[in-house]
Design a protein around this motif. Sequence first.
Motif: not given
Length: 252
Positions: A229-242
Amino acid sequence: MTAPFRFPRFFVTTPAPCPYLAGKTERKVFTELNGGHAGELNDALGRIGFRRSQNVAYRPSCIDCSACISVRVVAGEFQPNASQRRVIRRNQDLEVTACKPWTTDEQYELLRRYLRSRHPGGGMVDMDESDFADMVEQSPVKTFLIEYREPSLDGRPGRLVGACLTDQQSDGLSMIYSFFEPDDARRSGLGTYIILDHIVRAGRAGLPYVYLGYWVEEAKRMAYKAKFRPLEKLGPGGWHRFEPDQRELPLV
């Protein structure tokens, strides 16, 4: 004169059994990486979730499943937790060298031990020396094979206990494939140590991210990625923390 950039052509693989989730099938979209712009293309595709294998960039394109999620560590903000600090202390004597991507018999034998122990039913377990050489040496981008060795003795290199095929991208290090001594109790957590070392290397190079590939929440063998951590994931809206599940996860 550099050849003009050509927009890549993408292809789709035939559906095959999913290696992560029972009862599922996988399908991939891929394109070739070649020519003078291969590095730039690999960088751009990496930012939208593609991974490299030899001279091909690919990503999942499954019709009825989106479980494979691209994840990356924010290197500049990472702080090791207590168990990770213990792994660092246990392995801090290792000598680490970023080598050119050329294979050796020693690397191949380590890979065989790793696959037999950790992935006995996996698709790579029957990989021969030629397959291994292709995996490492057929790279059209900036690639290293990073070796982790026990201390040298009388001028002789120490025992090879880990290795990682790594691409250097414009915004981070992409860990293509790592393998390590699987059954040495004195070196437990080697897989974790290799990732920790990459985070340090990225920070020293001024690179913001370490790309860990795909994370599948339901796949136990992917669970270790959630510990960095911190970890980011790629989603439909781009990269964001999760924040994945906070439960205690085993070392890799």
